[in-house]
Design a protein around this motif. Structure first.
Motif, PDB file in Angstrom:
ATOM      1  N   THR A 107       0.817  -1.215   0.000  1.00  0.00           N
ATOM      2  CA  THR A 107       0.000   0.000   0.000  1.00  0.00           C
ATOM      3  C   THR A 107       0.855   1.271   0.000  1.00  0.00           C
ATOM      4  N   TYR A 108       1.865   1.319   0.855  1.00  0.00           N
ATOM      5  CA  TYR A 108       2.701   2.514   0.993  1.00  0.00           C
ATOM      6  C   TYR A 108       3.373   2.911  -0.327  1.00  0.00           C
ATOM      7  N   PRO A 109       4.050   1.994  -1.042  1.00  0.00           N
ATOM      8  CA  PRO A 109       4.671   2.375  -2.322  1.00  0.00           C
ATOM      9  C   PRO A 109       3.663   2.743  -3.406  1.00  0.00           C
ATOM     10  N   VAL A 110       2.468   2.119  -3.374  1.00  0.00           N
ATOM     11  CA  VAL A 110       1.467   2.460  -4.380  1.00  0.00           C
ATOM     12  C   VAL A 110       1.140   3.950  -4.330  1.00  0.00           C
ATOM     13  N   PHE A 111       0.943   4.468  -3.136  1.00  0.00           N
ATOM     14  CA  PHE A 111       0.586   5.880  -3.027  1.00  0.00           C
ATOM     15  C   PHE A 111       1.783   6.793  -3.279  1.00  0.00           C
ATOM     16  N   LEU A 112       2.985   6.331  -2.976  1.00  0.00           N
ATOM     17  CA  LEU A 112       4.166   7.101  -3.375  1.00  0.00           C
ATOM     18  C   LEU A 112       4.228   7.217  -4.895  1.00  0.00           C
ATOM     19  N   GLY A 113       3.934   6.134  -5.595  1.00  0.00           N
ATOM     20  CA  GLY A 113       3.940   6.159  -7.049  1.00  0.00           C
ATOM     21  C   GLY A 113       2.841   7.019  -7.627  1.00  0.00           C
ATOM     22  N   ILE A 114       1.655   6.990  -7.024  1.00  0.00           N
ATOM     23  CA  ILE A 114       0.543   7.805  -7.513  1.00  0.00           C
ATOM     24  C   ILE A 114       0.898   9.286  -7.485  1.00  0.00           C
ATOM     25  N   PHE A 115       1.575   9.721  -6.418  1.00  0.00           N
ATOM     26  CA  PHE A 115       1.887  11.140  -6.270  1.00  0.00           C
ATOM     27  C   PHE A 115       3.143  11.564  -7.035  1.00  0.00           C
ATOM     28  N   LYS A 137       5.312   0.055  -6.431  1.00  0.00           N
ATOM     29  CA  LYS A 137       5.626   1.395  -6.927  1.00  0.00           C
ATOM     30  C   LYS A 137       5.255   1.515  -8.406  1.00  0.00           C
ATOM     31  N   GLY A 138       5.519   0.450  -9.172  1.00  0.00           N
ATOM     32  CA  GLY A 138       5.132   0.454 -10.582  1.00  0.00           C
ATOM     33  C   GLY A 138       3.638   0.565 -10.765  1.00  0.00           C
ATOM     34  N   LEU A 139       2.864  -0.136  -9.910  1.00  0.00           N
ATOM     35  CA  LEU A 139       1.408  -0.027  -9.969  1.00  0.00           C
ATOM     36  C   LEU A 139       0.967   1.404  -9.674  1.00  0.00           C
ATOM     37  N   GLY A 140       1.582   2.020  -8.661  1.00  0.00           N
ATOM     38  CA  GLY A 140       1.245   3.402  -8.349  1.00  0.00           C
ATOM     39  C   GLY A 140       1.592   4.351  -9.482  1.00  0.00           C
ATOM     40  N   LEU A 141       2.736   4.140 -10.133  1.00  0.00           N
ATOM     41  CA  LEU A 141       3.112   4.975 -11.277  1.00  0.00           C
ATOM     42  C   LEU A 141       2.100   4.832 -12.405  1.00  0.00           C
ATOM     43  N   ALA A 142       1.653   3.598 -12.653  1.00  0.00           N
ATOM     44  CA  ALA A 142       0.677   3.372 -13.717  1.00  0.00           C
ATOM     45  C   ALA A 142      -0.638   4.086 -13.414  1.00  0.00           C
ATOM     46  N   ILE A 143      -1.099   3.989 -12.174  1.00  0.00           N
ATOM     47  CA  ILE A 143      -2.353   4.658 -11.798  1.00  0.00           C
ATOM     48  C   ILE A 143      -2.195   6.168 -11.922  1.00  0.00           C
ATOM     49  N   GLY A 144      -1.084   6.709 -11.401  1.00  0.00           N
ATOM     50  CA  GLY A 144      -0.867   8.153 -11.449  1.00  0.00           C
ATOM     51  C   GLY A 144      -0.713   8.683 -12.857  1.00  0.00           C
ATOM     52  N   GLU A 171      -7.036  13.215  -6.931  1.00  0.00           N
ATOM     53  CA  GLU A 171      -8.046  12.689  -6.014  1.00  0.00           C
ATOM     54  C   GLU A 171      -8.662  11.400  -6.559  1.00  0.00           C
ATOM     55  N   SER A 172      -8.957  11.396  -7.851  1.00  0.00           N
ATOM     56  CA  SER A 172      -9.511  10.192  -8.473  1.00  0.00           C
ATOM     57  C   SER A 172      -8.499   9.056  -8.444  1.00  0.00           C
ATOM     58  N   ALA A 173      -7.223   9.383  -8.696  1.00  0.00           N
ATOM     59  CA  ALA A 173      -6.177   8.360  -8.669  1.00  0.00           C
ATOM     60  C   ALA A 173      -6.022   7.776  -7.279  1.00  0.00           C
ATOM     61  N   SER A 174      -6.083   8.626  -6.250  1.00  0.00           N
ATOM     62  CA  SER A 174      -5.957   8.147  -4.871  1.00  0.00           C
ATOM     63  C   SER A 174      -7.128   7.251  -4.492  1.00  0.00           C
ATOM     64  N   ALA A 175      -8.333   7.651  -4.895  1.00  0.00           N
ATOM     65  CA  ALA A 175      -9.515   6.835  -4.595  1.00  0.00           C
ATOM     66  C   ALA A 175      -9.430   5.485  -5.295  1.00  0.00           C
ATOM     67  N   PHE A 176      -9.018   5.498  -6.552  1.00  0.00           N
ATOM     68  CA  PHE A 176      -8.887   4.239  -7.294  1.00  0.00           C
ATOM     69  C   PHE A 176      -7.798   3.365  -6.680  1.00  0.00           C
ATOM     70  N   GLY A 177      -6.679   3.977  -6.278  1.00  0.00           N
ATOM     71  CA  GLY A 177      -5.598   3.222  -5.650  1.00  0.00           C
ATOM     72  C   GLY A 177      -6.037   2.577  -4.347  1.00  0.00           C
ATOM     73  N   THR A 178      -6.849   3.306  -3.577  1.00  0.00           N
ATOM     74  CA  THR A 178      -7.352   2.749  -2.314  1.00  0.00           C
ATOM     75  C   THR A 178      -8.228   1.532  -2.553  1.00  0.00           C
ATOM     76  N   VAL A 179      -9.165   1.646  -3.484  1.00  0.00           N
ATOM     77  CA  VAL A 179     -10.064   0.530  -3.789  1.00  0.00           C
ATOM     78  C   VAL A 179      -9.276  -0.657  -4.331  1.00  0.00           C
ATOM     79  N   LEU A 180      -8.309  -0.385  -5.206  1.00  0.00           N
ATOM     80  CA  LEU A 180      -7.553  -1.468  -5.824  1.00  0.00           C
ATOM     81  C   LEU A 180      -6.685  -2.214  -4.813  1.00  0.00           C
ATOM     82  N   THR A 181      -5.989  -1.487  -3.939  1.00  0.00           N
ATOM     83  CA  THR A 181      -5.140  -2.160  -2.944  1.00  0.00           C
ATOM     84  C   THR A 181      -5.979  -2.973  -1.959  1.00  0.00           C
ATOM     85  N   LEU A 182      -7.153  -2.460  -1.584  1.00  0.00           N
ATOM     86  CA  LEU A 182      -8.037  -3.235  -0.704  1.00  0.00           C
ATOM     87  C   LEU A 182      -8.550  -4.485  -1.411  1.00  0.00           C
TER      88      LEU A 182
END
Length: 588
Positions: A389-397, A471-478, A485-496
Motif C-alpha cells: 500500500t505505501y509504495p502504491v501511493f508514493l507512485g501515484i503522487f 511502486k510500478g502499480l502506483g506509477l501506472a495509476i498516477g 483525487e480520483s487516482a488516490s480513490a482508485f488506488g485505495t479501492v484497488l489495494t483493498l
C-alpha cells in the motif's frame, strides 16, 4: 515572425442532462477571431487585454504549443514551426515551474547541460550558465535554493529571472513570455521588463503578455496588440495608440496611464458623454480596427515576406535534440537524485517508518515458529499489506508532482521521454529501497523470524521486490488517471481489493471471484515470504503439545509452499508491465 488571420476555437462539453442545449453554437466557442501582426528583430511586442481576452491563447499559439482547431498562418522567417525550432525558441510560462531544492546555479547548469549543443564540453556549458547568471543579475542569489510553498528560497522576482535565464540559455532569437510581471511589485516588474528591453535591443524578438502594466513599463514597449474577447482592437507602435483611438473618437478625459486607458476600452468603458453600453463600445472598436488598421497591418505583413533573412536555417543549424540520449539520462539521473532525496528522506517519512517498525516489533515480540505460528503468519501478512500500500501511493503522487515540470521541459524539446522515465525509475531505486530495508532489519530480529542467513536475505529480497512492483502499480495509476483525487480513490479501492483474497483473511474464496488473487501483488509477495521462512516438513507445536507440520496449518495450506519459480515470474511480469503502462500513459 508573422501571423495572419489566426483563429482558434474550442469544443465546450455540455452539462445538464435532459436540459442541455442541442444547437451547434452551444458546442463551440471562438477564442481568437482573425488576428494579424508582425514582430521584427530588436522589437518587443506586448499583448494587452482583460482576463479572458485571448492573450495567453494567442501567445501559446505563436509559440507553437497550441493544438486543436487553430486556423491562420504563422511563420518564422517565412518558415512554418517545426520540432527542431521548438528547442531553439524560448518560452517562459506565467507560473515559475522550478525544482525547489536546487540552487539557482544548479538549476541553470542542469538546463545548460540539457539544452546546449552536445559539441560543447560540460565546462563550457557551466561557464555559459555563469554568464547568463551575470547577465540577468542573479549573482547575489546564485547559491540560494529556489524554494517554494513552505520552503523559503529566493524572491518572486528572482524566480522569474531564473525562469527567463533558463530560456536565455540557448540564446534564442525569439522569446515568448506569459505575464512575466504577474504577482510582482512595480519596482521588480520594471527591472524584469527593462532586462527584456535590453535583450530586445540586442537583436532578439520578444513577445509577451502583460495584464496591467504601469506607465513606466508601457513606454518601453515597441509594439502593442490590444485584444478584447478574441478580437484585435489595435496593433502598432505603443506610442501611437492614444493618437489612433483619439482619431476614432475615444479620448481619455484626464491624464492617465495609457495602458489603463487601453484596458478600459477593451472592457467596453469609455469616459466621454456617450450613453453607449459596453457591448456597443466593443463593437465600435472592432469595426474601427477593421476599417482603419486591418488592411495596413496585413500589407505590412505581406511586404515583409521578401525582406527576411533565412538566418534560422543557415546561421543556426537546428537539431531536434541538443544532447544525446545518454547525456540526457546522466543529467536527469543526477538532478533527480539531488532533488528527490529531500522528499524521500524527509524527517516525517523516516519517523513514520521507524515508528511503525518499532511498534510492530513490540507487538510481535519474539513470536517464534514453535509457539506462535499464527502470530508470525499475521506479521508476514502485515509486511505485505504495509509495503504494498505505501509504495502504491508514493507512485501515484510521483507524476502529479513532476507533471508540470515534465510538460514544460518536454515542450521545449529538452529530452526524450524515455530518458526521463529511465532516469526517474533508476534514480528512485535507492530512495524506494532504503526505508523498507531499515524496516525489515528492525522488525526481523525483534519478531524472531527464522535466523538463518538464507531466510533473512530471501525475505528481504521478496519485500524489496514487492515494493518495486507496488511502486510500478502506483506509477501506472498516477500516469493513467490525471486527477490526483480520483487516482488516490482508485488506488485505495484497488489495494483493498488485492488485500482481501490473498490467503490470510479468506481461505475459501468463491470460484467466481477467485481470479482476483492471481492479479494481486499481495498474493504473490505473501506466498514468497512464507517460502522464505518455512520449508516443507518443518514442524510447530499445535494443540495439547502435539507436533504438527507447518504446511498443514490452515493458512499455509491455503497459500501453499510450492511454485516458487511461477510466483517470481508473475511478479517480474508485474514489475515490467506496470511501468510500461505508466510510460505509454505519459506518452499520451
Amino acid at each position: 515572425m508573422q501571423f495572419e488571420d489566426v483563429a482558434y476555437k474550442i469544443n465546450i462539453k455540455q452539462v445538464g442532462g435532459f436540459l442541455k442545449k442541442n444547437d451547434a453554437e452551444s458546442q463551440e466557442k471562438l477564442i481568437l477571431k482573425g488576428i494579424t501582426g508582425i514582430v521584427l528583430p530588436s522589437e518587443m511586442l506586448v499583448m494587452l487585454g482583460p482576463s479572458g481576452s485571448g492573450k495567453t491563447t494567442l501567445l501559446t499559439a505563436l509559440g507553437g504549443r497550441l493544438g486543436g482547431h487553430l486556423a491562420g498562418n504563422i511563420t518564422y522567417n517565412n518558415k512554418p514551426f517545426s520540432n527542431a525550432m521548438k528547442s531553439n525558441t524560448g518560452f517562459v510560462a506565467q507560473d515559475d515551474v522550478l525544482h525547489p531544492h536546487l540552487t539557482v546555479t544548479e538549476t541553470l547548469v542542469y538546463t545548460a547541460l540539457l539544452r546546449l549543443p552536445k559539441t560543447l564540453t560540460k565546462e563550457q556549458k557551466s561557464q555559459h550558465a555563469e554568464a547568463v547568471i551575470t547577465q540577468l543579475g542573479l549573482s547575489r542569489c546564485k547559491d540560494s535554493i529556489i524554494g517554494g510553498g513552505l520552503l523559503k528560497g529566493i524572491s518572486g522576482g528572482e524566480r522569474k529571472r531564473v525562469s527567463i535565464a533558463q530560456e536565455m540559455m540557448i540564446n534564442p532569437s525569439l522569446l515568448f513570455l506569459d505575464e512575466p510581471t504577474s504577482g510582482l511589485d512595480s519596482t521588480t516588474s520594471q527591472r524584469i521588463v527593462f532586462t527584456l528591453w535590453e535583450l530586445a535591443n540586442g537583436g532578439r524578438t520578444i513577445v509577451m503578455t502583460i495584464h496591467q502594466p504601469s506607465s513606466r513599463l508601457y513606454y518601453m514597449f515597441h509594439k502593442v496588440l490590444l485584444l478584447s474577447e478574441g478580437n484585435p482592437l489595435y496593433f502598432g507602435k505603443g506610442s501611437n495608440a492614444l493618437d489612433y483611438f483619439s482619431s476614432v473618437g475615444f479620448v481619455p478625459s484626464v491624464a492617465m496611464n495609457p495602458a489603463d486607458f487601453l484596458l478600459d476600452l477593451a472592457n467596453g468603458i469609455s469616459f466621454d458623454d456617450s450613453c453607449e453600453d459596453e457591448i456597443a463600445i466593443k463593437q465600435t472598436l472592432v469595426c474601427s480596427y477593421k476599417e482603419n488598421l486591418s488592411e495596413s497591418v496585413k500589407s505590412e505583413v505581406g511586404s515583409d515576406h521578401n525582406q527576411v533573412h533565412d538566418s534560422i536555417d543557415h546561421d543556426k543549424k537546428l537539431k531536434r535534440w541538443s544532447s544525446t540520449w545518454c547525456q540526457q539520462f546522466d543529467v536527469l539521473f543526477r538532478r533527480g537524485l539531488k532533488e528527490r532525496r529531500h522528499e524521500s528522506f524527509s524527517v516525517l517519512k523516516i519517523a513514520q517508518v521507524l515508528l511503525v517498525a518499532i511498534l510492530c516489533g513490540l507487538l510481535w515480540w519474539q513470536s517464534d515458529t514453535s509457539r506462535h505460528l499464527q502470530d508470525q503468519l499475521g506479521f508476514l501478512f502485515f509486511y505485505c499489506g504495509f509495503w504494498v500500500t505505501y509504495p502504491v501511493f508514493l507512485g501515484i503522487f510521483t507524476f502529479s508532482q513532476d507533471r508540470a515540470m515534465l510538460r514544460k521541459e518536454r515542450a521545449s524539446g529538452m529530452y526524450h521521454l524515455s530518458s526521463y522515465f529511465m532516469a526517474m525509475t533508476l534514480g528512485d531505486l535507492p530512495m524506494d529501497l532504503v526505508l523498507p530495508t531499515v524496516f525489515f532489519i528492525i522488525t526481523y530480529w525483534m519478531v524472531g523470524l527464522n535466523p538463518t542467513p538464507g531466510s533473512f536475505f530471501s525475505g528481504l529480497f521478496v519485500l524489496l521486490y514487492s515494493v518495486l512492483c507496488s511502486k510500478g502499480l502506483g506509477l501506472a495509476i498516477g500516469a493513467v488517471i490525471v486527477d490526483i483525487e480520483s487516482a488516490s480513490a482508485f488506488g485505495t479501492v484497488l489495494t483493498l481489493t488485492f488485500f482481501l483474497p490473498s490467503g490470510f483473511y479468506v481461505q475459501n474464496v468463491p470460484v467466481f471471484i477467485r481470479w482476483i488473487k492471481y492479479i494481486s501483488i499481495n498474493q504473490y509477495s505473501y506466498k514468497l515470504l512464507l517460502l522464505s521462512q518455512y520449508k516443507p516438513g518443518e514442524t510447530y507445536t499445535c494443540g495439547n503439545n502435539k507436533t504438527c507440520l507447518v504446511e498443514h496449518f490452515d493458512i499455509v495450506k491455503t497459500v501453499g509452499l510450492d511454485g516458487l519459480a511461477t510466483y517470481v515470474v508473475a511478479m517480474t511480469i508485474m514489475l515490467v508491465g506496470y511501468r510500461l503502462i505508466a510510460y505509454f500513459a505519459l506518452m499520451r
